[in-house]
Design a protein around this motif. Structure first.
Motif, PDB file in Angstrom:
ATOM      1  N   ALA A   1      58.262 -14.053   1.463  1.00 46.83           N
ATOM      2  CA  ALA A   1      59.711 -13.895   1.290  1.00 46.83           C
ATOM      3  C   ALA A   1      60.459 -15.048   1.954  1.00 46.83           C
ATOM      4  N   VAL A   2      59.989 -15.485   3.130  1.00 53.38           N
ATOM      5  CA  VAL A   2      60.616 -16.632   3.805  1.00 53.38           C
ATOM      6  C   VAL A   2      60.490 -17.886   2.947  1.00 53.38           C
ATOM      7  N   GLU A   3      59.297 -18.126   2.422  1.00 54.33           N
ATOM      8  CA  GLU A   3      59.087 -19.299   1.574  1.00 54.33           C
ATOM      9  C   GLU A   3      59.991 -19.250   0.343  1.00 54.33           C
ATOM     10  N   ALA A   4      60.147 -18.074  -0.251  1.00 52.18           N
ATOM     11  CA  ALA A   4      60.984 -17.939  -1.448  1.00 52.18           C
ATOM     12  C   ALA A   4      62.447 -18.223  -1.127  1.00 52.18           C
ATOM     13  N   GLN A   5      62.923 -17.733   0.023  1.00 46.93           N
ATOM     14  CA  GLN A   5      64.321 -17.958   0.396  1.00 46.93           C
ATOM     15  C   GLN A   5      64.585 -19.435   0.680  1.00 46.93           C
ATOM     16  N   VAL A   6      63.643 -20.108   1.334  1.00 42.49           N
ATOM     17  CA  VAL A   6      63.803 -21.545   1.588  1.00 42.49           C
ATOM     18  C   VAL A   6      63.838 -22.308   0.266  1.00 42.49           C
ATOM     19  N   ALA A   7      62.931 -21.943  -0.642  1.00 44.64           N
ATOM     20  CA  ALA A   7      62.887 -22.618  -1.940  1.00 44.64           C
ATOM     21  C   ALA A   7      64.178 -22.424  -2.718  1.00 44.64           C
ATOM     22  N   ALA A   8      64.824 -21.270  -2.519  1.00 45.59           N
ATOM     23  CA  ALA A   8      66.078 -20.984  -3.222  1.00 45.59           C
ATOM     24  C   ALA A   8      67.288 -21.590  -2.518  1.00 45.59           C
ATOM     25  N   GLY A   9      67.060 -22.226  -1.362  1.00 44.74           N
ATOM     26  CA  GLY A   9      68.167 -22.825  -0.622  1.00 44.74           C
ATOM     27  C   GLY A   9      68.914 -21.861   0.264  1.00 44.74           C
ATOM     28  N   ALA A  10      68.411 -20.630   0.404  1.00 45.19           N
ATOM     29  CA  ALA A  10      69.064 -19.618   1.230  1.00 45.19           C
ATOM     30  C   ALA A  10      68.493 -19.686   2.644  1.00 45.19           C
ATOM     31  N   VAL A  11      68.869 -20.714   3.375  1.00 41.92           N
ATOM     32  CA  VAL A  11      68.262 -20.970   4.681  1.00 41.92           C
ATOM     33  C   VAL A  11      68.611 -19.854   5.674  1.00 41.92           C
ATOM     34  N   GLY A  12      69.845 -19.378   5.634  1.00 39.79           N
ATOM     35  CA  GLY A  12      70.224 -18.297   6.545  1.00 39.79           C
ATOM     36  C   GLY A  12      69.405 -17.046   6.322  1.00 39.79           C
ATOM     37  N   SER A  13      69.197 -16.683   5.065  1.00 42.98           N
ATOM     38  CA  SER A  13      68.383 -15.503   4.754  1.00 42.98           C
ATOM     39  C   SER A  13      66.939 -15.714   5.200  1.00 42.98           C
ATOM     40  N   ALA A  14      66.408 -16.917   4.968  1.00 41.10           N
ATOM     41  CA  ALA A  14      65.036 -17.217   5.393  1.00 41.10           C
ATOM     42  C   ALA A  14      64.890 -17.084   6.902  1.00 41.10           C
ATOM     43  N   LEU A  15      65.889 -17.560   7.635  1.00 39.15           N
ATOM     44  CA  LEU A  15      65.826 -17.508   9.095  1.00 39.15           C
ATOM     45  C   LEU A  15      65.906 -16.076   9.594  1.00 39.15           C
TER      46      LEU A  15
END
Length: 403
Positions: free
Chosen positions: A302-316
Motif C-alpha cells: 500500500a505504501v509503494e502504491a501511494q508513492v507511485a500515485a504521488g500521494a506522499v502524505g498518505s504513504a507516510l
C-alpha cells in the motif's frame, strides 16, 4: 509556561504538523476549498451521500438538541455537510466551520476532524488544544468512516460544540453512528451485488502487516464471513512477505536465495514450507512454484502504491516503520531498503515541511541530517519550528564531528 507542555502528546504532535505546514495561530477562519457549485456536485457524487440521511437522523438531531454541530467531511478534510440550529451554525460560521471549508490540519491547524484524518482513528480536541486561537472556545470529537469493502478512508464524522460535549458518551455516540453508516454502506453494496449476480463468487483473501514489526500479522478471510488473524514466526513472516511480493510465485531455488544468507539444502526449505503449510493449509499455500493462492493485500504494498500515485502524505501515514526490521534475509533486506529509500526521496522531493517533520520525528528518521536540513530550508522565516530544527542539526553536527 509553554502551552505545548500542558497538552497531550498526540495533540502536541498535531501542533507540530500544523506549524510545519505554515498554519498561523491567529488566523480566524479555515480556508474554503470547495465553491458552492463545486460543493453540490462533489457532495452528490460522494459515497457518503448514500448514508448522510441516516447520519443526520442519528447524530444530527442529537447535535441540534444540545446546541452542537454535526459535520461530515471527505477524505481531504473538506466539510460536505454541516448541520445544527441556525443560531449555532452562525457561531460556527465565525470560525469558518462551514460547508466547503477544509479542516485538514495542514490548512486549519489542530482540530478533531483533521486529526482523525491524519491518524485514521477517533480523535477529540478540547478547547485550548486547538492550534488556532479563534477555535479554542469550541470542543470536538470525530471518527473516520471507511469503505466497508476496501477499508479506504471515505471521510470523517464530527460533532462540535461547547465544553458540555467533552464527555466519553459523545465519542461513543459518534463512533456508533459511523459504524452504522459503514454497515449501511455494506448492506447497499451487498444488495447491489445480489441484483447483479444471484450467487456471487467468494474467494480467499489475506492481509499482511509487516511494517515496523518484528513478526508479521496475517489476517485470513475465507470469503464466507470467517476471519482469523495469525502472528507468524520470524521465518514464516519472511516467507509470507517474499511470496506476497511475488504474486506469480517463486521456485524453491529463488525462495532459498532470498530467504537464507548462507547456502542451505533443499530439504531445509521444504521442511520450513511444510511447517508453514500445516499452519496456513493447502488452500492458501501452493507449491511448484511456491505462491499464496489468495487475493493479497499488504501494508508495504500500500505504501509503494501511494508513492507511485504521488500521494506522499498518505504513504507516510501508512508507513509504520521499516519492513521486518530485525530480519537479515537478503530478499527482505533488499526490499526494506528499497521501500525506505523510495519513500524518503519522495518526502525530500515534496518540499512540504510538515511531511519532513513527520519523518524526522520518527525513530528511523531522527538522525537523518539531509532531511533536517531540507526541512529547515522549507520552513518559513518565522516558523516556530526553526529553533527545534536548528537544534537537531547542531546535535548531529556534534555527534558527527562536523561543523
Amino acid at each position: 509556561m509553554d502551552p505545548m507542555s500542558t497538552v497531550r502528546a498526540q495533540v502536541a504532535d498535531s501542533w507540530v504538523r500544523s506549524a510545519a505546514a505554515g498554519v498561523e495561530a491567529d488566523r480566524v477562519e479555515a480556508p474554503i476549498t470547495l465553491a458552492r457549485d463545486d460543493l453540490r456536485d462533489h457532495r452528490e457524487a460522494h459515497p457518503l451521500a448514500q448514508v448522510f440521511p441516516l447520519l443526520d437522523d442519528v447524530l444530527g438531531q442529537a447535535a441540534r438538541d444540545c446546541d452542537a454541530v454535526m459535520a461530515v467531511s471527505d477524505a481531504a478534510g473538506q466539510l460536505l455537510w454541516v448541520c445544527g440550529t441556525p443560531a449555532v451554525l452562525r457561531r460556527a460560521e465565525s470560525i469558518g466551520f462551514v460547508e466547503g471549508s477544509n479542516w485538514d490540519e495542514r490548512l486549519a491547524g489542530t482540530n478533531a476532524p483533521g486529526m482523525a484524518l491524519a491518524l485514521d482513528q477517533p480523535a477529540n480536541i478540547i478547547g485550548a488544544e486547538h492550534f488556532r486561537r479563534s477555535v479554542q472556545r469550541w470542543s470536538c470529537a470525530a471518527t473516520p468512516i471507511h469503505d466497508p469493502t476496501t477499508q479506504s478512508l471515505l471521510g470523517v464524522l464530527d460533532i462540535t460544540g461547547g465544553d458540555d460535549i467533552v464527555v466519553p458518551q459523545t465519542m461513543a455516540m459518534v463512533r456508533a453512528a459511523a459504524r452504522m453508516a459503514e454497515a449501511e454502506l455494506a448492506r447497499e453494496l451487498l444488495a447491489r451485488g445480489q441484483e447483479r449476480t444471484p450467487t456471487p463468487a467468494r474467494g480467499l483473501s489475506v492481509a499482511v502487516e509487516a511494517l515496523g514489526r518484528a513478526d508479521s500479522l496475517l489476517t485470513v478471510d475465507d470469503g464466507r464471513g470467517h476471519r482469523q488473524t495469525l502472528r507468524l514466526s520470524r521465518r514464516h513472516s519472511e516467507i509470507v512477505m517474499l511470496l506476497a511480493s511475488a504474486p506469480r510465485g517463486l521456485s524453491g531455488d529463488e525462495l532459498a536465495i532470498l530467504l537464507y544468507e548462507d547456502d542451505v539444502t533443499g530439504s531445509t526449505l521444504r521442511a520450513e514450507m511444510n511447517r508453514l503449510r500445516s499452519l496456513l493449509g493447502d488452500e492458501l499455500l501452493a507449491s511448484r512454484p511456491y505462491r499464496l493462492t489468495a487475493d493479497v493485500t499488504a501494508d508495504w504494498l500500500a505504501v509503494e502504491a501511494q508513492v507511485a500515485a504521488g500521494a506522499v502524505g498518505s504513504a507516510l501515514r501508512l508507513y509504520r516503520g521499516p519492513l521486518l526490521p530485525a530480519s537479515t534475509a537478503p530478499g527482505v533486506v533488499r526490499l526494506r531498503q528499497s521501500i525506505e529509500a523510495t519513500l524518503r526521496q519522495a518526502v525530500l522531493s515534496s518540499g512540504e515541511a510538515d511531511l519532513m517533520s513527520t519523518w524526522t520525528r520518527s525513530s528511523w528518521g531522527a538522525d537523518d541530517y539531509e532531511m533536517w536540513a531540507t526541512q529547515l530550508a522549507a520552513l518559513g522565516p518565522r516558523s516556530p519550528l526553526r529553533p527545534l530544527v536548528t537544534g537537531q542539526l547542531a546535535r548531529l553536527d556534534r555527534e558527527l564531528g562536523t561543523s
